[in-house]
Design a protein around this motif. Structure first.
Motif, mmCIF file in Angstrom:
data_model
loop_
_atom_site.group_PDB
_atom_site.id
_atom_site.type_symbol
_atom_site.label_atom_id
_atom_site.label_comp_id
_atom_site.label_asym_id
_atom_site.label_seq_id
_atom_site.Cartn_x
_atom_site.Cartn_y
_atom_site.Cartn_z
ATOM 1 N N ASN A 89 27.359 -8.439 24.178
ATOM 2 C CA ASN A 89 28.718 -8.530 24.712
ATOM 3 C C ASN A 89 29.566 -9.535 23.946
ATOM 4 N N LEU A 90 29.164 -9.815 22.714
ATOM 5 C CA LEU A 90 29.795 -10.866 21.921
ATOM 6 C C LEU A 90 31.296 -10.674 21.743
ATOM 7 N N ASP A 91 31.729 -9.460 21.472
ATOM 8 C CA ASP A 91 33.153 -9.232 21.232
ATOM 9 C C ASP A 91 33.978 -9.566 22.481
ATOM 10 N N GLU A 92 33.526 -9.100 23.639
ATOM 11 C CA GLU A 92 34.262 -9.386 24.880
ATOM 12 C C GLU A 92 34.241 -10.881 25.211
ATOM 13 N N LEU A 93 33.080 -11.517 25.048
ATOM 14 C CA LEU A 93 32.977 -12.952 25.328
ATOM 15 C C LEU A 93 33.834 -13.768 24.359
ATOM 16 N N ALA A 94 33.836 -13.382 23.088
ATOM 17 C CA ALA A 94 34.653 -14.092 22.092
ATOM 18 C C ALA A 94 36.134 -13.959 22.431
ATOM 19 N N LYS A 103 41.077 -20.934 20.681
ATOM 20 C CA LYS A 103 40.410 -21.056 19.376
ATOM 21 C C LYS A 103 40.484 -19.732 18.630
ATOM 22 N N PRO A 104 40.413 -19.768 17.307
ATOM 23 C CA PRO A 104 40.431 -18.530 16.530
ATOM 24 C C PRO A 104 39.228 -17.646 16.895
ATOM 25 N N LEU A 105 39.436 -16.348 16.872
ATOM 26 C CA LEU A 105 38.402 -15.410 17.258
ATOM 27 C C LEU A 105 37.121 -15.607 16.439
ATOM 28 N N ALA A 106 37.252 -15.842 15.163
ATOM 29 C CA ALA A 106 36.080 -16.042 14.297
ATOM 30 C C ALA A 106 35.254 -17.240 14.764
ATOM 31 N N HIS A 107 35.892 -18.284 15.263
ATOM 32 C CA HIS A 107 35.176 -19.464 15.750
ATOM 33 C C HIS A 107 34.519 -19.203 17.093
ATOM 34 N N ALA A 108 35.083 -18.309 17.873
ATOM 35 C CA ALA A 108 34.519 -17.993 19.195
ATOM 36 C C ALA A 108 33.213 -17.215 19.061
ATOM 37 N N LYS A 109 33.056 -16.511 17.952
ATOM 38 C CA LYS A 109 31.826 -15.731 17.742
ATOM 39 C C LYS A 109 30.747 -16.615 17.179
#
Length: 109
Positions: A89-94, A103-109
């Motif tokens: 569920n990484l995309d939804e959690l990010a 925070k930037p999406l790339a950092h959230a992943k």
């Protein structure tokens, strides 16, 4: 200039529930979760009652001895299973982290 009141960009903001003792529960109240980049409310987080808080602590205390008694390999399997669910569920959690924290999406992943 920055708005002092939260703006709502979408008609429906997501409302989250609490997991207490293995059961999803609705809170008696919620509070808005505001995207710091837009000032928009994108979700509503549960604000538990004192009774629900006490129930959650009691459930955790009751669950701990069973958890602690598990063999380390079994606890590891449960933790790795949880990690797999996060990864699935990484995309939804990010996206949620990005909206909540800015925070930037790339950092959230």
């Amino acid at each position: 200039s920055r708005c002092t009141r939260p703006r709502r960009l979408f008609a429906m903001a997501r409302t989250f529930k609490m997991l207490i003792g293995g059961q999803l529960q609705v809170a008696p109240a919620t509070f808005p979760v505001i995207n710091p980049a837009t000032g928009a409310v994108f979700a509503h987080a549960p604000e538990c009652s004192q009774k629900q808080l006490d129930e959650a602590v009691r459930a955790a205390k009751m669950a701990f001895p069973k958890w602690a008694a598990l063999e380390p390999k079994k606890r590891s399997e449960y933790m790795l299973g949880g990690a797999e669910k996060v990864q699935a569920n990484l995309d939804e959690l990010a996206k949620l982290l990005t909206q909540e924290q800015g925070k930037p999406l790339a950092h959230a992943k």
